[in-house]
Design a protein around this motif. Structure first.
Motif, PDB file in Angstrom:
ATOM      1  N   SER A  89       1.898   1.635  -3.761  1.00  0.00           N
ATOM      2  CA  SER A  89       0.656   2.055  -4.489  1.00  0.00           C
ATOM      3  C   SER A  89       0.345   3.321  -4.337  1.00  0.00           C
ATOM      4  CB  SER A  89      -0.445   1.210  -4.338  1.00  0.00           C
ATOM      5  OG  SER A  89      -1.105   1.125  -3.122  1.00  0.00           O
ATOM      6  N   SER A  90       0.625   3.936  -3.071  1.00  0.00           N
ATOM      7  CA  SER A  90       0.052   5.342  -2.796  1.00  0.00           C
ATOM      8  C   SER A  90       1.068   6.482  -3.144  1.00  0.00           C
ATOM      9  CB  SER A  90      -0.140   5.560  -1.413  1.00  0.00           C
ATOM     10  OG  SER A  90      -1.145   4.883  -0.826  1.00  0.00           O
ATOM     11  N   ARG A  91       2.409   5.903  -3.197  1.00  0.00           N
ATOM     12  CA  ARG A  91       3.544   6.541  -3.523  1.00  0.00           C
ATOM     13  C   ARG A  91       3.566   6.920  -4.950  1.00  0.00           C
ATOM     14  NH1 ARG A  91       9.616   4.884  -3.986  1.00  0.00           N
ATOM     15  NH2 ARG A  91       8.748   3.761  -5.551  1.00  0.00           N
ATOM     16  N   THR A  93      -9.299   2.636  -7.296  1.00  0.00           N
ATOM     17  CA  THR A  93      -8.756   2.967  -5.835  1.00  0.00           C
ATOM     18  C   THR A  93      -9.803   3.198  -5.121  1.00  0.00           C
ATOM     19  OG1 THR A  93      -6.929   3.824  -6.907  1.00  0.00           O
ATOM     20  CG2 THR A  93      -7.043   4.364  -4.811  1.00  0.00           C
ATOM     21  N   GLY A 143       3.357   6.983   1.770  1.00  0.00           N
ATOM     22  CA  GLY A 143       3.359   6.748   0.589  1.00  0.00           C
ATOM     23  C   GLY A 143       3.076   7.884  -0.102  1.00  0.00           C
ATOM     24  N   ILE A 144       1.920   8.802   0.157  1.00  0.00           N
ATOM     25  CA  ILE A 144       1.766  10.045  -0.365  1.00  0.00           C
ATOM     26  C   ILE A 144       2.911  11.071  -0.165  1.00  0.00           C
ATOM     27  CG2 ILE A 144      -0.025  11.971  -0.325  1.00  0.00           C
ATOM     28  CD1 ILE A 144      -2.176   9.741   0.144  1.00  0.00           C
ATOM     29  N   LEU A 176       0.885  -1.264   0.160  1.00  0.00           N
ATOM     30  CA  LEU A 176       0.230  -0.102  -0.124  1.00  0.00           C
ATOM     31  C   LEU A 176       0.752   1.335  -0.049  1.00  0.00           C
ATOM     32  CD1 LEU A 176      -2.532  -1.192   2.478  1.00  0.00           C
ATOM     33  CD2 LEU A 176      -3.075  -0.705  -0.102  1.00  0.00           C
ATOM     34  N   TRP A 218     -10.101   1.179  -1.310  1.00  0.00           N
ATOM     35  CA  TRP A 218      -9.941   1.679   0.099  1.00  0.00           C
ATOM     36  C   TRP A 218     -11.270   1.513   0.769  1.00  0.00           C
ATOM     37  CZ3 TRP A 218      -5.935   3.121   3.040  1.00  0.00           C
ATOM     38  CH2 TRP A 218      -5.039   3.006   2.427  1.00  0.00           C
ATOM     39  N   GLY A 225      -0.224   3.931   3.665  1.00  0.00           N
ATOM     40  CA  GLY A 225      -0.844   4.814   2.652  1.00  0.00           C
ATOM     41  C   GLY A 225      -0.443   6.093   2.845  1.00  0.00           C
ATOM     42  N   ARG A 256       1.090   6.305  -7.177  1.00  0.00           N
ATOM     43  CA  ARG A 256       0.164   6.919  -7.707  1.00  0.00           C
ATOM     44  C   ARG A 256       0.243   8.469  -8.036  1.00  0.00           C
ATOM     45  NH1 ARG A 256      -3.298   5.502  -4.179  1.00  0.00           N
ATOM     46  NH2 ARG A 256      -3.933   3.496  -5.071  1.00  0.00           N
TER      47      ARG A 256
END
Length: 292
Positions: free
Chosen positions: A230-232, A254, A278-279, A227, A258, A275, A234
């Motif tokens: 995937s968050s990073r 997405t 990652g953002i 996760l 979630w 997550g 994106r």
């Protein structure tokens, strides 16, 4: 290299990470459709690799490419593609362990690419749920259609396209590596094609069945590490390519994932924190496109 009659030659790549024994059947079905299968071992030393390989028949046209460690999906795909192109193959169809090969897949993808002409980019199949056997709603159709993005697993990459746009971006590691390479192809003026007559069975994570509001749903149960990536990634892809049609299709997928995670999966707090990390990481990651 050609197949002896001037036809395009095709190799297959299968990325292995602690594979189950069913992967051997997938490899054998792919070997029937290509000239050579390159097995990229991303879990060196793991006993599952030897057990799976022991199920394959002798004389199968395959090459095992042992990696020094788990270098991720992008680097694993690239290792197999580099080996295939170095051996003279014209095009490569690549798979991870979440996607099952289906009969006639390679021929159908190759025919669609040929029909599309010189502007054809990455060519991939439509997806059917490996858990339920149902074709996903957005994957239903006939013929081939231009799309922004495809999943790399099950897709066909011609050497001319890779020479123009490069391979998968290895620092992305996993998730959105397929979005990145497809959007790079589109930016180069190529037409990525989804071939609805070519179906593969695909599994998202565990695909664990449960009930939500009286409906049967499937949980991916991705790890916090997955996760995070995937968050990073994106965020990185948004910074590179903006908010195109790809973004809105991905946002719908997405959001559903979630919602299921927040309502039904375990270890929600840990996954939410992953997550968010990652953002933040995506906002400071170098946004320039890579050409590997």
């Amino acid at each position: 290299m050609d197949d002896g009659d001037g036809a395009v030659s095709t190799a297959g790549v299968v990325l292995l990470f602690r594979p189950d024994l069913e992967t051997a059947e997938n490899v054998m079905l792919l070997a029937e459709q290509v000239g050579q299968v390159y097995l990229v071992n991303n879990s060196p030393g793991d006993a599952s690799i030897a057990k799976m390989l022991a199920l394959l028949p002798g004389g199968l046209a395959m090459t095992v490419l042992d990696q020094s460690e788990n270098r991720g999906v992008a680097a694993g795909f690239n290792a197999g593609m580099r080996a295939a192109f170095a051996d003279g193959y014209d095009q490569v169809v690549i798979f991870d362990q979440d996607t099952a090969v289906t009969p006639g897949l390679v021929r159908t993808l190759t025919d669609a690419r040929s029909a599309a002409g010189v502007r054809a980019g990455i060519v991939g199949p439509a997806l059917r749920s490996a858990a339920s056997g149902v074709v996903y709603r957005r994957e239903s159709g006939t013929g081939a259609r231009r799309v922004d993005t495809l999943i790399s697993s099950g897709s066909l990459f011609h050497r001319d396209i890779v020479a123009q746009i490069g391979l998968h971006d290895e620092p992305l590691f996993i998730d959105y590596v397929d979005h990145d390479i497809c959007l790079r192809a589109k930016r180069a003026g190529l037409h990525n094609l989804k071939v609805y007559d070519a179906l593969v069975d695909h599994r998202f994570g565990d695909s664990h069945p449960t009930r939500l509001l009286g409906r049967r749903v499937f949980l991916a149960n991705y790890s916090p590490t997955r996760l995070f990536y995937s968050s990073r990634n994106r965020v990185i892809v948004i910074r590179r390519y903006g908010f195109g049609a790809w973004f809105w299709a991905d946002a719908w997928f997405t959001a559903k994932a979630w919602i299921k995670l927040l309502l039904l999966e375990q270890h929600r707090g840990t996954k939410i924190r992953a997550g968010l990390r990652g953002i933040r990481a995506g906002l400071v990651f170098p946004a320039r496109e890579r050409r590997w």
